[in-house]
Every structure is written in C-alpha cells, then in structure tokens.
Design an enzyme around this catalytic site. Structure first.
Site, PDB file in Angstrom:
ATOM      1  N   PHE A  35       0.831  -1.203   0.000  1.00  0.00           N
ATOM      2  CA  PHE A  35       0.000   0.000   0.000  1.00  0.00           C
ATOM      3  C   PHE A  35       0.864   1.250   0.000  1.00  0.00           C
ATOM      4  CE2 PHE A  35      -2.298  -3.442   2.003  1.00  0.00           C
ATOM      5  CZ  PHE A  35      -3.421  -3.484   1.205  1.00  0.00           C
ATOM      6  N   HIS A 120      -6.970  -8.038   9.836  1.00  0.00           N
ATOM      7  CA  HIS A 120      -7.746  -7.252   8.870  1.00  0.00           C
ATOM      8  C   HIS A 120      -8.651  -8.125   8.003  1.00  0.00           C
ATOM      9  CE1 HIS A 120      -4.554  -3.791   9.234  1.00  0.00           C
ATOM     10  NE2 HIS A 120      -5.335  -3.883  10.284  1.00  0.00           N
ATOM     11  N   CYS A 128     -22.723 -10.810   3.420  1.00  0.00           N
ATOM     12  CA  CYS A 128     -23.833  -9.907   3.100  1.00  0.00           C
ATOM     13  C   CYS A 128     -23.951  -8.885   4.227  1.00  0.00           C
ATOM     14  CB  CYS A 128     -25.132 -10.686   2.969  1.00  0.00           C
ATOM     15  SG  CYS A 128     -26.562  -9.594   2.831  1.00  0.00           S
ATOM     16  N   CYS A 131     -27.921  -9.691   5.748  1.00  0.00           N
ATOM     17  CA  CYS A 131     -28.289 -10.907   6.499  1.00  0.00           C
ATOM     18  C   CYS A 131     -27.066 -11.688   6.982  1.00  0.00           C
ATOM     19  CB  CYS A 131     -29.182 -11.804   5.643  1.00  0.00           C
ATOM     20  SG  CYS A 131     -28.308 -12.629   4.310  1.00  0.00           S
ATOM     21  N   CYS A 152     -26.540 -10.154  -2.394  1.00  0.00           N
ATOM     22  CA  CYS A 152     -26.926 -11.416  -1.768  1.00  0.00           C
ATOM     23  C   CYS A 152     -28.294 -11.852  -2.313  1.00  0.00           C
ATOM     24  CB  CYS A 152     -27.020 -11.144  -0.270  1.00  0.00           C
ATOM     25  SG  CYS A 152     -27.537 -12.521   0.736  1.00  0.00           S
ATOM     26  N   SER A 192       6.202  -4.403   7.221  1.00  0.00           N
ATOM     27  CA  SER A 192       5.091  -3.494   7.536  1.00  0.00           C
ATOM     28  C   SER A 192       5.623  -2.093   7.780  1.00  0.00           C
ATOM     29  CB  SER A 192       4.329  -3.973   8.777  1.00  0.00           C
ATOM     30  OG  SER A 192       3.343  -3.019   9.129  1.00  0.00           O
TER      31      SER A 192
HETATM   32  N1  APR Z   1      10.544  -7.114   2.399  1.00  0.00           N
HETATM   33  C1  APR Z   1      10.397  -6.289   3.465  1.00  0.00           C
HETATM   34  N2  APR Z   1       9.720  -5.130   3.408  1.00  0.00           N
HETATM   35  C2  APR Z   1       9.166  -4.795   2.232  1.00  0.00           C
HETATM   36  C3  APR Z   1       9.291  -5.596   1.068  1.00  0.00           C
HETATM   37  C4  APR Z   1      10.017  -6.806   1.189  1.00  0.00           C
HETATM   38  N3  APR Z   1      10.183  -7.637   0.160  1.00  0.00           N
HETATM   39  N4  APR Z   1       8.662  -4.974   0.054  1.00  0.00           N
HETATM   40  C5  APR Z   1       8.138  -3.842   0.562  1.00  0.00           C
HETATM   41  N5  APR Z   1       8.444  -3.722   1.873  1.00  0.00           N
HETATM   42  C6  APR Z   1       8.048  -2.727   2.865  1.00  0.00           C
HETATM   43  C7  APR Z   1       7.867  -1.328   2.351  1.00  0.00           C
HETATM   44  O1  APR Z   1       9.081  -0.635   2.512  1.00  0.00           O
HETATM   45  C8  APR Z   1       6.757  -0.780   3.260  1.00  0.00           C
HETATM   46  O2  APR Z   1       7.314  -0.013   4.318  1.00  0.00           O
HETATM   47  O3  APR Z   1       6.790  -3.144   3.334  1.00  0.00           O
HETATM   48  C9  APR Z   1       6.102  -2.008   3.857  1.00  0.00           C
HETATM   49  C10 APR Z   1       4.640  -2.181   3.493  1.00  0.00           C
HETATM   50  O4  APR Z   1       3.921  -1.194   4.127  1.00  0.00           O
HETATM   51  P1  APR Z   1       2.366  -1.007   3.853  1.00  0.00           P
HETATM   52  O5  APR Z   1       2.096  -1.056   2.398  1.00  0.00           O
HETATM   53  O6  APR Z   1       1.948   0.192   4.591  1.00  0.00           O
HETATM   54  O7  APR Z   1       1.742  -2.365   4.452  1.00  0.00           O
HETATM   55  P2  APR Z   1       1.175  -2.632   5.897  1.00  0.00           P
HETATM   56  O8  APR Z   1       2.067  -2.112   6.948  1.00  0.00           O
HETATM   57  O9  APR Z   1       0.808  -4.069   5.922  1.00  0.00           O
HETATM   58  O10 APR Z   1      -0.151  -1.762   5.875  1.00  0.00           O
HETATM   59  C11 APR Z   1      -1.035  -1.823   6.947  1.00  0.00           C
HETATM   60  O11 APR Z   1      -2.597  -0.513   5.719  1.00  0.00           O
HETATM   61  O12 APR Z   1      -4.043   0.216   4.034  1.00  0.00           O
HETATM   62  C12 APR Z   1      -3.636  -0.758   4.818  1.00  0.00           C
HETATM   63  O13 APR Z   1      -5.225  -2.302   5.434  1.00  0.00           O
HETATM   64  C13 APR Z   1      -4.001  -2.176   4.758  1.00  0.00           C
HETATM   65  O14 APR Z   1      -3.289  -3.972   6.192  1.00  0.00           O
HETATM   66  C14 APR Z   1      -2.871  -2.810   5.516  1.00  0.00           C
HETATM   67  C15 APR Z   1      -2.429  -1.707   6.468  1.00  0.00           C
END
Ligand code: APR
Length: 249
Positions: A35, A120, A128, A131, A152, A192
């Site tokens: 994202f 998540h 749905c 229901c 649905c 993340s």
């Molecule tokens: N290995 C390690 N890190 C990676 C890799 C990889 N191969 N590829 C990308 N990244 C890193 C990026 O640098 C980025 O900081 O993964 C991170 C992904 O961050 P987000 O896209 O923000 O994902 P996440 O933290 O899971 O997002 C949390 O936000 O909108 C939402 O609901 C969605 O669950 C998600 C939540």
C-alpha cells in the site's frame, strides 16, 4: 549483512516464543503490491474512496471495482513465497508462538502455518451486509463483470470480509494479538510500514513487556528507534538466511 544475520540467528536461537507480525511487504515477493513504499497502491488509488467504510456505504462500486480490476486478479495468480515457508519452518523448530498478520491473502495458512491471527480479515470470503450470509470470493468474482456491487440472495450488498478504514478490527483477533504480544519473548516485524493502528501498537506492547523487537522492512518505520535490531532488506530473504543451516535449539 552477514554479521547482522548471525546476530539475528543467535537471538532467534535463544528465543522460545516468537511472534511474527506480517504486513504487505511480506507478500510483495509473491507479486502482491504493497500500500505504501515504492509502487504502493495508495499512490494510485485514494484510500478514502477505495478503502473506507463510509465511502463504501455511500457507493460500494469503487471498492468492488478495485477488487475486480486490481486485487483479486493479482491474488489469484500469486502463491506464498519463501518467507511464508520460512515461518512454517520456524514453527517446526518450536520457536514460533503466533503469526499475527495484517494481510488478507491467506498465504500463511496456505503455506502451512497453524496459528494465524488475521487482524484485517480475509479477502477470500465475502459477507452480506444485510443478512450476514457468507460467500466465497471465487463465486462472487464471476458475477462482477455485470454485477457491481454484487448482491446477496436477500438483496443486501455484499462486502469482502476485510477491514476497511473506519471499521473496528475483529475484537477476538485483536484481543488474541494483544495477549500474544504481551507474552512473547521476541516480536518480529516483517514487511510493515507500522503506520496503521491499532495493529502498529502491538510492537510497542511487546517491547514494553520485555520482548526483543526486530524489524525487517525495506523502508524505515516510526518504531525503528525502539527496536533491538533493524534490517532494511527483503523480509523473506533475511528470514530464509536465518533459517538456512538450522538453528541452535
Ligand atoms: N521485504 C520487506 N519489506 C518490504 C518488502 C520486502 N520484500 N517490500 C516492501 N516492503 C516494505 C515497504 O518498505 C513498506 O514499508 O513493506 C512495507 C509495506 O507497508 P504497507 O504497504 O503500509 O503495508 P502494511 O504495513 O501491511 O499496511 C497496513 O494498511 O491500508 C492498509 O489495510 C491495509 O493492512 C494494511 C495496512
């Protein structure tokens, strides 16, 4: 790099209750877009339109077109990657306490992890809004060509079983995740950005309760300053390198 991998290997070897906390970056090598970060989906799609519950209630066609054109076709082609299998291996060593994931792709379970907390939801299921009848995304997807939003049999609007911005997290999953974060001895963040709450509060809970905090993410995160180890690299590559050659049990 070798030095930090060996430091991490030692830490993993001396830990017994590891929580693996995964985000979109962990599935990036399966071909699923993140994202945020390079090429992130939110630079192309505005999340306040494409991933917000209030907007979904106003007009569900945006989210459903995002599923139809972007998310589901990618998911259907993708498979778990080496990182998912490395976590299964860690479980075989008796080291892994829980997997907590923000991902909605179901890859941990497909790879064989047995104790997965999905914060998540899971995009393979559809509910749905009227229901609460459950559907399989494969079946709903077939209707999307001419039926947006899909409905649905009761006439209610269908919604993927995932958490949109503005929605609460599934309460049981969140409580289990907090408990695991309190009780673990190592909290391992894998791919993340750590900017979305309440999920991003879990590393803090773990650290506050005495766990080692390890962050493996390509880009820096806001919690790097409290981590014991930070590695800015591919989570799957690092994890595989740690497992390779075995661990000292
Ligand atoms: N290995 C390690 N890190 C990676 C890799 C990889 N191969 N590829 C990308 N990244 C890193 C990026 O640098 C980025 O900081 O993964 C991170 C992904 O961050 P987000 O896209 O923000 O994902 P996440 O933290 O899971 O997002 C949390 O936000 O909108 C939402 O609901 C969605 O669950 C998600 C939540």
């Amino acid at each position: 790099m070798e030095e930090i991998i060996s430091k991490l290997k030692k830490l993993v070897s001396t830990s017994d209750k590891i929580v693996a906390f995964t985000g979109a970056g962990f599935s990036a090598e399966s071909g699923i877009s993140t994202f945020r970060g390079a090429g992130g989906l939110w630079s192309k799609y505005d999340p306040s339109i494409y991933a917000d519950i209030n907007y979904f209630i106003k007009d569900p066609s945006y989210y459903w077109s995002f599923i139809r054109d972007e998310r589901y076709p990618t998911l259907k082609k993708a498979k778990p990657n080496d990182g998912h299998y490395a976590l299964v291996e860690l479980e075989r060593y008796g080291k892994l306490y829980r997997v907590i994931t923000q991902n909605i792709d179901g890859f941990h379970q497909i790879a064989g992890s047995s104790d997965v907390i999905e914060l998540h939801g899971n995009s393979r299921n559809v509910n749905c809004m009227n229901c609460e009848k459950n559907y399989n995304m494969d079946d709903v997807f077939k209707k999307l060509e001419k039926d947006i939003p899909p409905r649905c049999s009761c006439g209610g609007v269908l919604k993927p079983a995932t958490v949109l911005f503005g929605e609460p997290l599934p309460q049981y999953a969140l409580e289990m995740a907090k408990l695991a974060s309190k009780n673990c001895d190592m909290f391992l963040v894998l791919g993340s950005s750590l900017v979305v709450y309440p999920a991003a509060s879990l590393p803090r809970i773990a650290k506050k309760n005495g766990a080692k905090l390890v962050i493996i993410n390509i880009d820096p995160t806001p919690l790097d300053h409290i981590a014991d180890i930070v590695i800015n690299d591919s989570a799957s590559k690092v994890l595989t390198a740690v497992i390779n050659g075995g661990l000292n049990e």
